[in-house]
Design a protein around this motif. Sequence first.
Motif, PDB file in Angstrom:
ATOM      1  N   ALA A  53      30.542  43.983  41.677  1.00 48.04           N
ATOM      2  CA  ALA A  53      30.533  43.225  40.424  1.00 48.04           C
ATOM      3  C   ALA A  53      30.494  44.154  39.219  1.00 48.04           C
ATOM      4  N   THR A  54      29.811  45.281  39.337  1.00 50.45           N
ATOM      5  CA  THR A  54      29.794  46.273  38.263  1.00 50.45           C
ATOM      6  C   THR A  54      31.203  46.797  38.005  1.00 50.45           C
ATOM      7  N   MET A  55      31.929  47.087  39.071  1.00 52.41           N
ATOM      8  CA  MET A  55      33.315  47.564  38.906  1.00 52.41           C
ATOM      9  C   MET A  55      34.184  46.491  38.271  1.00 52.41           C
ATOM     10  N   ALA A  56      34.036  45.246  38.721  1.00 50.78           N
ATOM     11  CA  ALA A  56      34.795  44.137  38.132  1.00 50.78           C
ATOM     12  C   ALA A  56      34.430  43.978  36.661  1.00 50.78           C
ATOM     13  N   GLY A  57      33.158  44.113  36.349  1.00 47.50           N
ATOM     14  CA  GLY A  57      32.710  44.013  34.965  1.00 47.50           C
ATOM     15  C   GLY A  57      33.271  45.118  34.094  1.00 47.50           C
ATOM     16  N   SER A  58      33.445  46.299  34.650  1.00 44.14           N
ATOM     17  CA  SER A  58      34.048  47.388  33.891  1.00 44.14           C
ATOM     18  C   SER A  58      35.461  47.022  33.445  1.00 44.14           C
ATOM     19  N   TRP A  59      36.196  46.343  34.328  1.00 41.27           N
ATOM     20  CA  TRP A  59      37.543  45.886  33.948  1.00 41.27           C
ATOM     21  C   TRP A  59      37.461  44.932  32.767  1.00 41.27           C
ATOM     22  N   ALA A  60      36.522  43.999  32.803  1.00 39.67           N
ATOM     23  CA  ALA A  60      36.404  43.009  31.737  1.00 39.67           C
ATOM     24  C   ALA A  60      35.930  43.643  30.421  1.00 39.67           C
ATOM     25  N   LEU A  61      34.993  44.588  30.490  1.00 38.00           N
ATOM     26  CA  LEU A  61      34.425  45.181  29.286  1.00 38.00           C
ATOM     27  C   LEU A  61      35.238  46.339  28.718  1.00 38.00           C
TER      28      LEU A  61
END
Length: 181
Positions: A53-61
């Motif tokens: 989820a942290t990696m996915a969040g990096s894409w979003a942020l």
Amino acid sequence: MIAPGPTLETARLILRPPAAEDLDGWAELMADAEAARFIGGQMSRSQAWRMMATMAGSWALNGFGMFSLIEKDTGQWVGRIGPWRPEGWPGTEVGWSLHPRAHGKGYAVEAATATMDWAVDHLGWTRLVHCIDPANVASIKVAERIGSRFLEVGRLPEPFQETPVHLWGQTATDWKARRSI
């Protein structure tokens, strides 16, 4: 659901942002003591989910993050690779970690090449580093194969500040020159 971001393809791999369906592969990678040794250590499935989820969040942020590696032939998740720069990180990193079933196939070099291209061409990064534990011989070999060299001793942010790390890497100019050969 897939995190927002591009999909890249190589001869044998699809590189795309993390998707919920990747959790089994992530959890297997992080449950394997040897495979997880240099990427934060062995983790439970729920901890692996938070990491994914942290990696996915990096894409979003940030508009970038590590890609999930998918074998074209099998559709299996075989690792994570790509641009990574969390708060306090010692540089603009292209990092990698592969599931044990993908070791020895040349996937890390193949995917690192694609993500280095993407980081230079689309993110405009001028310096690319790989944060590598000095005992991680396999990652050092990947770095050397893509033309990176030892740059300096680095320091990771908390909670990994005590983890030994060497920064390997190259400039975008060096990478582009190597690509044109």
